[in-house]
Scaffold this motif. Structure first.
Motif, PDB file in Angstrom:
ATOM      1  N   VAL A 141       8.236  65.699  42.506  1.00 20.13           N
ATOM      2  CA  VAL A 141       7.738  65.028  40.975  1.00 20.13           C
ATOM      3  C   VAL A 141       9.457  65.334  40.573  1.00 20.13           C
ATOM      4  O   VAL A 141      10.387  65.808  41.318  1.00 20.13           O
ATOM      5  CB  VAL A 141       7.168  66.655  40.139  1.00 20.13           C
ATOM      6  N   HIS A 142       9.598  63.919  39.100  1.00 20.05           N
ATOM      7  CA  HIS A 142      10.612  63.502  38.699  1.00 20.05           C
ATOM      8  C   HIS A 142      11.392  65.373  38.478  1.00 20.05           C
ATOM      9  O   HIS A 142      11.064  66.028  37.974  1.00 20.05           O
ATOM     10  CB  HIS A 142      10.736  63.195  37.692  1.00 20.05           C
ATOM     11  N   ARG A 143      12.464  65.004  38.737  1.00 19.03           N
ATOM     12  CA  ARG A 143      13.717  65.919  38.170  1.00 19.03           C
ATOM     13  C   ARG A 143      13.563  66.482  36.827  1.00 19.03           C
ATOM     14  O   ARG A 143      13.866  68.061  36.386  1.00 19.03           O
ATOM     15  CB  ARG A 143      14.957  65.393  38.624  1.00 19.03           C
ATOM     16  N   ASP A 144      13.065  65.932  36.061  1.00 19.07           N
ATOM     17  CA  ASP A 144      12.813  66.090  34.351  1.00 19.07           C
ATOM     18  C   ASP A 144      11.888  66.975  34.112  1.00 19.07           C
ATOM     19  O   ASP A 144      11.051  66.788  32.942  1.00 19.07           O
ATOM     20  CB  ASP A 144      12.901  65.281  33.871  1.00 19.07           C
ATOM     21  N   PHE A 145      10.363  66.973  35.367  1.00 12.47           N
ATOM     22  CA  PHE A 145       8.996  67.601  35.456  1.00 12.47           C
ATOM     23  C   PHE A 145       9.491  67.995  34.387  1.00 12.47           C
ATOM     24  O   PHE A 145       7.974  68.325  33.422  1.00 12.47           O
ATOM     25  CB  PHE A 145       8.579  67.795  36.486  1.00 12.47           C
ATOM     26  N   GLU A 146       9.420  69.685  34.625  1.00 15.23           N
ATOM     27  CA  GLU A 146       9.467  70.632  33.299  1.00 15.23           C
ATOM     28  C   GLU A 146       9.902  70.282  32.010  1.00 15.23           C
ATOM     29  O   GLU A 146       9.108  70.750  30.994  1.00 15.23           O
ATOM     30  CB  GLU A 146      10.272  72.003  34.057  1.00 15.23           C
ATOM     31  N   LYS A 147      11.371  69.609  32.015  1.00 14.11           N
ATOM     32  CA  LYS A 147      12.208  69.421  30.342  1.00 14.11           C
ATOM     33  C   LYS A 147      10.532  68.247  29.791  1.00 14.11           C
ATOM     34  O   LYS A 147      10.451  68.362  28.365  1.00 14.11           O
ATOM     35  CB  LYS A 147      12.648  68.359  30.635  1.00 14.11           C
ATOM     36  N   GLU A 148       9.614  67.707  30.593  1.00 15.79           N
ATOM     37  CA  GLU A 148       8.998  66.912  29.978  1.00 15.79           C
ATOM     38  C   GLU A 148       7.705  67.437  29.923  1.00 15.79           C
ATOM     39  O   GLU A 148       6.757  66.619  29.435  1.00 15.79           O
ATOM     40  CB  GLU A 148       9.143  65.553  30.407  1.00 15.79           C
ATOM     41  N   GLY A 149       7.699  68.610  29.660  1.00 16.60           N
ATOM     42  CA  GLY A 149       5.963  68.964  29.622  1.00 16.60           C
ATOM     43  C   GLY A 149       5.354  69.995  30.505  1.00 16.60           C
ATOM     44  O   GLY A 149       4.664  70.517  30.080  1.00 16.60           O
ATOM     45  N   GLY A 150       5.920  69.519  32.041  1.00 16.65           N
ATOM     46  CA  GLY A 150       5.670  70.289  33.439  1.00 16.65           C
ATOM     47  C   GLY A 150       3.941  69.570  33.652  1.00 16.65           C
ATOM     48  O   GLY A 150       2.521  70.432  33.540  1.00 16.65           O
ATOM     49  N   ASP A 151       3.195  68.860  32.697  1.00 18.88           N
ATOM     50  CA  ASP A 151       1.644  68.653  33.383  1.00 18.88           C
ATOM     51  C   ASP A 151       1.611  67.076  33.864  1.00 18.88           C
ATOM     52  O   ASP A 151       1.707  66.190  32.972  1.00 18.88           O
ATOM     53  CB  ASP A 151       0.941  68.416  31.525  1.00 18.88           C
ATOM     54  N   PHE A 152       1.444  67.033  34.920  1.00 21.28           N
ATOM     55  CA  PHE A 152       1.074  65.468  35.739  1.00 21.28           C
ATOM     56  C   PHE A 152       0.177  64.980  35.226  1.00 21.28           C
ATOM     57  O   PHE A 152       0.469  63.681  34.963  1.00 21.28           O
ATOM     58  CB  PHE A 152       1.137  66.259  37.053  1.00 21.28           C
ATOM     59  N   THR A 153      -0.772  65.006  34.988  1.00 21.65           N
ATOM     60  CA  THR A 153      -2.111  64.431  34.452  1.00 21.65           C
ATOM     61  C   THR A 153      -1.311  63.857  33.079  1.00 21.65           C
ATOM     62  O   THR A 153      -1.696  62.660  32.824  1.00 21.65           O
ATOM     63  CB  THR A 153      -3.571  65.232  33.984  1.00 21.65           C
TER      64      THR A 153
END
Lengths: 311, 568
Positions: B232-244
């Protein structure tokens, strides 16, 4: 009248509170397994689970948790679904709507069909028409939905290839996909309502005023339509209202079988996955529908039958 | 120093590759094993195939690789019947289905094909030190995330760090055990809490990542295609941590619609894809619930074009539907009726051996799985695993079982309860039922405790006796390490035998297949003799595909990938 209405509504709320207590004890007190494991998966560490329990208030006393839960419920916050990882309301409402559509079409076909057949059958007890309709009605009613679903699938999907095999509506609403589920429900239920209508009609047909009407020379058609029907349809009205209740359980089998994304399938999925919040909301909806339809039936009945209204 | 660096740039070849070439030339290893191992050691799949061709003196062509056929048509919508589950966090996926959708949006560093050969994907190549402890992955340049960012080493470092943080709850924690150290503290249950070793993953430059392991691991690249390792993208968690909700990926498709339990829709992205042309405009994953009959009805009435899995109960019916191809997937999926060695009466090895001796493996396979699979020998290593060592055939022995039982103090028989959750179909229940019949002959009365699937997973590591369904793993040592090594989280039988662990360690660290196979004899024998489980067969799995679908490949772990699939 107002008093009756208030009484009924009071009774409805009382029933719901009792059910909510039972539900809470069954589902929220760890009787059916650890909620933390279900949310975090089987491989989560004990520490993670403990953290989750703490965050979600599972370490508080049961009474406080119940009060909070009831408060949330009353204000429309139905909680978060474990399986859908989102608010229960967002999942439940569209599913209820789907089932309402299925229920509407089932009733739209079943009611006229069963009333017509019931009246025809009750008009002349013991006639060949009466016997044929009765036997056919008993036959279809005695075949459970899971069996008729298989039978109709084998015939219309695998055999004749006329109808789609599942009703997921994944490309938007398609009436064709509604046919099989509605057919299964109608076939199971119409026999019962028709038999009730028949009994009521037969009883009316033996009454004094019908005999008088016939004897005074009114055309038979007029006797049936103006005199017999009105009285004969009071009893079936209650029966039909009760069918709304039956429908809620009937759709579980049918929706599962045809992968129809409605309330029944949701309820089943919630229970198979131990999705507590969703299960609670579904159960409460079922209670509201059951008690609500009964209240409506009672009120409707008083309108239709003046003898009850004035007593 | 300069020389060493140059060596790296020139892509050093692991000495193991030479050994493998020799083995293949002398006929000591199979072509398949040669391809699998040399690609793991950093040789590209193309080079591996051409090496094999030149050594064997004939053309070795990839059996089943996602290569486009010239006449494939572009466009169209593929409808795939499969459960659509919540899939917010790719690092914590616990069902393969979730990854089937995600695999088209986010990608893996490598890709293990249906032929078990691991190929480059987001990593273009890799090198490994001679001791198999230091791995260098070279990342693909010019790959863009769907949000416009460049794919760089920081993305990979972020993912590793995230997986190996116990707070994430990722099963990758067990997979990359060689990157972990004990914190010295223990959780409430006394299990040691582990954390990532500092510098276990290092960014060398913008497109190079170095992995430092504390012990040798050959299957590092293979592990990077395990389904919860999507990058996943390096900002996955910063951007909410929800792939869907925020499906940023490097793959050719974008997730445009997602409803748990109903549907997931992937649409082809407009930007050109680094991996070349993909054919389908849209892929629709349609959830038809958990009734196998519904999936059959859907494919029969052309509502879906292919299924994730065809249940054994609908197999025969599917074969009779015109226009549908039933595909069998050879696999090492299996049902393990394991006995917990720490619980009474299974703490007595004689009781476990008695139960094992009652089992008739062929009868199990014939009745419980319609004969579709291969029989096993109670040690969880399949004859299709590359390192399988053939032990003498294991025969049913009722008299022997009775004798053992009497010795254990149960001359009049014993009553046992076996849990089964049908997590992968009713064959599980049937397998226990067949064992019950066979055990009855020796006076062992097995009570079958059938549980709902969801509840089964609550108790699978706790119950004294139960059938657990294990999925396919390309290497036997992978599954043995996960399930039977002392103290690991998935060791459901609480098996603890230092001799077994030592033998397994030795087999795992042995790189040459022939020598590894020899070492597996001890591993298999110890496990079989200790009678930890009744494991009668490895089952085949099936799927159904409409004949209008072109290029769909099955995969032993059902890691479907539709990049080169088109419609006729």
């Amino acid at each position: 009248m107002v008093l009756l209405l208030l009484k009924r509504i009071g009774f409805m709320i009382f029933t719901m509170i009792v059910v909510s207590i039972i539900l809470f004890i069954l589902l929220e007190t760890g009787l059916t397994g650890d909620p933390a494991t279900r949310v975090l998966g089987n491989f989560a560490s004990a520490e993670q689970k403990e953290m989750w329990r703490d965050q979600h208030g599972y370490n508080q006393p049961v009474i406080i948790r119940y009060a909070k839960w009831l408060g949330n419920f009353a204000t429309g916050d139905l909680g978060t679904s474990i399986r859908y990882k989102g608010p229960v309301k967002d999942v439940l409402l569209p599913r209820l709507w789907s089932t309402a559509i299925l229920g509407f079409w089932t009733f739209a076909i079943m009611i006229p069909l069963s009333l017509t057949l019931g009246v025809l059958s009750g008009m002349k007890e013991g006639s060949i028409l009466d016997r044929s309709i009765s036997v056919f009605g008993i036959l279809t009613t005695s075949v459970p939905e899971f069996a008729s679903a298989v039978f109709f699938s084998a015939l219309f999907v695998f055999g004749l290839k006329w109808l789609p095999g599942t009703s997921s509506m994944s490309d938007g609403f398609a009436f064709k996909q509604l046919i099989l589920p509605a057919m299964v429900l109608v076939v199971y239920d119409f026999g019962y309502v028709a038999r009730m209508t028949r009994a009521s009609m037969a009883e009316v047909m033996t009454s004094q005023y019908i005999r008088s009407a016939v004897l005074k020379g009114l055309p038979y058609r007029q006797v049936i339509i103006r005199h017999a029907l009105r009285n004969a349809l009071i009893a079936p009205f209650t029966v039909i209202m009760l069918q709304i209740n039956w429908l809620l359980s009937g759709v579980i089998v049918v929706e599962f079988f045809f992968a129809y994304k409605g309330f029944g399938a949701l309820l089943l999925e919630a229970s198979l996955n131990n999705d507590i919040a969703l299960l609670e909301a579904c159960a409460m909806v079922a209670v509201v529908v059951a008690v609500g339809s009964q209240t409506l039936a009672d009120i409707g009945y008083t309108f239709l039958n003046p003898r009850i209204r004035f007593s | 120093m300069v020389e060493k660096k140059d060596n790296l740039v020139a892509k050093r070849v692991h000495p193991g590759v030479k050994e493998m070439e020799k083995s293949l030339g002398e006929g000591k290893c199979s072509r398949r094993e040669f391809l699998r191992t040399t690609t793991l050691l950093g040789i590209s799949a193309t080079t591996a195939y051409s090496l094999a061709s030149s050594i064997l003196g004939k053309d070795i062509l990839p059996d089943l690789i996602s290569t486009a056929h010239a006449a494939q048509k572009k466009g169209g919508v593929l409808k795939f019947g499969m459960m659509v589950q919540e899939m917010a966090d790719p690092g914590t996926y616990s069902w393969t289905e979730k990854s089937v959708i995600a695999r088209h949006v986010i990608e893996y560093l490598v890709e293990t094909g249906p032929d078990n050969v691991t190929r480059p994907n987001l990593a273009t190549s890799w090198e490994v030190s001679d001791d198999l402890k230091t791995w260098i992955f070279h990342l693909r340049k010019g790959v863009k995330w769907s949000n416009g960012d460049d794919f760089i080493a920081d993305d990979v470092v972020f993912n590793f760090t995230r997986w190996l943080d116990p707070k994430t709850g990722s099963s990758n924690l067990g997979l990359f055990n060689a990157m972990l150290e004990d914190t010295g503290t223990k959780d409430a249950k006394g299990n040691p809490i582990k954390r990532m070793i500092k510098n276990a993953v290092e960014k060398v430059d913008a497109h190079t990542v170095k992995i430092n392991l504390k012990s040798a691991v050959l299957s590092m690249p293979e592990n990077l295609y395990n389904y919860p390792t999507g990058i996943v993208h390096r900002d996955f968690e910063k951007e909410g941590g929800d792939f869907t909700k925020n499906p940023v990926g490097t793959g050719p498709y974008a997730l445009t619609e997602f409803k748990v339990g109903e549907i997931a829709v992937l649409k082809k992205r407009n930007e050109p894809y680094w991996g070349g042309e993909v054919f389908l405009d849209e892929i629709r994953f349609i959830d038809l619930g958990s009734d196998p009959g519904a999936y059959l009805a859907a494919i029969a009435s052309k509502q879906v074009d292919a299924l994730y899995e065809l249940d054994l109960t609908t197999l025969q019916a599917a074969k009779n539907i015109p226009g549908i191809n039933v595909l069998a997937i050879p696999s090492t999926q299996t049902g393990v009726i394991r006995m917990k060695v720490t619980e009474k009466p299974f703490d007595d090895i004689r009781v476990r051996q008695a139960v094992q001796k009652c089992c008739d493996c062929q009868r199990q396979l014939d009745i419980a799985h319609h004969g579709l699979g291969i029989i096993a020998e109670h040690h969880h290593v399949a004859s299709i695993h590359p390192e399988y060592f053939k032990l003498p055939p294991y025969k049913q022995d009722i008299a022997g079982a009775k004798k053992l039982l009497a010795e254990a103090g149960y001359p009049d028989g014993i009553k046992l309860t076996c849990n089964v959750g049908n997590t992968n179909g009713v064959w599980e229940q049937n397998s226990v039922a067949v064992l019950k019949e066979d055990c009855a002959k020796a006076g062992i009365n097995i009570i079958i405790n059938l549980m709902p699937t969801a509840q089964y997973w609550d108790v699978w590591t706790k119950a004294p006796m139960s059938l657990t369904s294990w999925t396919h793993r390309p290497l036997a040592v992978m599954v043995l390490g996960l399930a039977y090594r002392a103290g690991v989280p998935w060791n459901e039988s609480s098996y603890n035998n230092p001799a077994f662990d030592a033998a397994l360690d030795e087999a795992e660290g042995t790189f040459d297949v022939d020598s590894r196979r020899v070492k597996m004899e001890k591993v298999e024998k110890i496990l079989q003799d200790d009678a930890v489980m009744v494991q009668p067969f490895f089952r085949s799995v099936f799927t159904a595909v409409s004949d209008k679908v072109v290029g769909l490949e099955t995969h032993p772990t059902k890691y479907y990938r539709f990049h080169k699939v088109s419609l006729a």
